[in-house]
Design an enzyme around this catalytic site. Structure first.
Site, mmCIF file in Angstrom:
data_model
loop_
_atom_site.group_PDB
_atom_site.id
_atom_site.type_symbol
_atom_site.label_atom_id
_atom_site.label_comp_id
_atom_site.label_asym_id
_atom_site.label_seq_id
_atom_site.Cartn_x
_atom_site.Cartn_y
_atom_site.Cartn_z
ATOM 1 N N SER A 1 56.562 69.528 50.426
ATOM 2 C CA SER A 1 57.414 69.940 51.542
ATOM 3 C C SER A 1 58.244 68.802 52.123
ATOM 4 O O SER A 1 59.121 69.047 52.954
ATOM 5 C CB SER A 1 56.566 70.564 52.666
ATOM 6 O OG SER A 1 55.822 69.575 53.333
ATOM 7 N N LYS B 1 54.827 65.941 58.529
ATOM 8 C CA LYS B 1 56.103 66.614 58.760
ATOM 9 C C LYS B 1 56.979 65.721 59.644
ATOM 10 O O LYS B 1 56.510 64.758 60.242
ATOM 11 C CB LYS B 1 55.892 67.961 59.475
ATOM 12 C CG LYS B 1 55.137 69.004 58.666
ATOM 13 C CD LYS B 1 55.947 69.585 57.534
ATOM 14 C CE LYS B 1 55.217 70.715 56.830
ATOM 15 N NZ LYS B 1 54.073 70.240 56.017
#
Length: 202
Positions: free
Chosen positions: A123, A160
């Site tokens: 991701s 993230k």
């Protein structure tokens, strides 16, 4: 070196962070603003104390004359523990045992990491972080908007990019195949550390 009070430890970490990220130290005005001091003279008192304690050196009559004292400069080799895995995808459960200790070149990292985590998932590929990479993490409980963080959400850990919007948080993937994670007020959320570099092994 003398033990620091929590406030002076925070000021020292701020100085070290500014030097690492911007190549120059903060001014007294920067320090006063960052810590809410009424004047630069209050900041100067703390800088004098840090200098006397052996943490920094100060060149007189220079606006940005602060530098790290010689013993605090980076060692030639870092010994950093690998503490498990972090998800670059859906968050995964914690895995915090020391898996191994690595001897590494400090130039791999913008700042000296406290530990490494092995990335699982894709991701974060648009930020150059790939499955299997070892990411260096500087342990701290807060981060600026836009920084890459390791965060714990309802007991699970993920890496993230952080987006702060007022009092709310959003965890942004860097791969269009993944959706952002909006942190809800009722969720158990905190930041474990910020990304400061990576190691890619064949």
């Amino acid at each position: 070196m003398d033990t620091l009070t929590p406030k002076r430890r925070a000021i020292f970490e701020f100085i070290r962070e500014r030097i690492a990220e911007h190549g120059q130290p903060p001014s007294l005005a920067d320090i006063a603003t960052r810590f809410g001091f009424a004047s630069r003279s209050v900041a100067r008192k703390h800088i004098t104390a840090l200098c006397q304690a052996g943490y920094i050196d100060v060149t007189p009559n220079q606006a940005r004359g602060i530098r790290l004292a010689e013993p605090l400069r980076r060692p030639e080799i870092l010994e950093i523990p690998v503490l498990g895995q972090v998800a670059a995808g859906a968050p995964i459960g914690p895995d915090l045992g020391i898996h191994e200790q690595l001897l590494l070149d400090p130039s791999l990292f913008r700042r000296t990491p406290d530990y490494l985590l092995k990335v699982r998932g894709d991701s974060m590929i648009d930020d150059g972080i790939f499955d299997g990479d070892l990411v260096g993490i500087l342990q701290q409980a807060d981060a600026r908007d836009g920084q890459i963080v390791v965060a714990r959400l309802d007991g699970e850990v993920t890496i993230k990019r952080l987006q702060r919007q007022g009092g709310t948080y959003r965890l942004l993937p860097r791969n269009p195949a993944y959706a952002p994670i909006d942190v809800q007020p009722e969720q158990d959320f905190f930041i474990e550390g910020v990304f400061c570099g990576l190691l890619r092994r064949d």
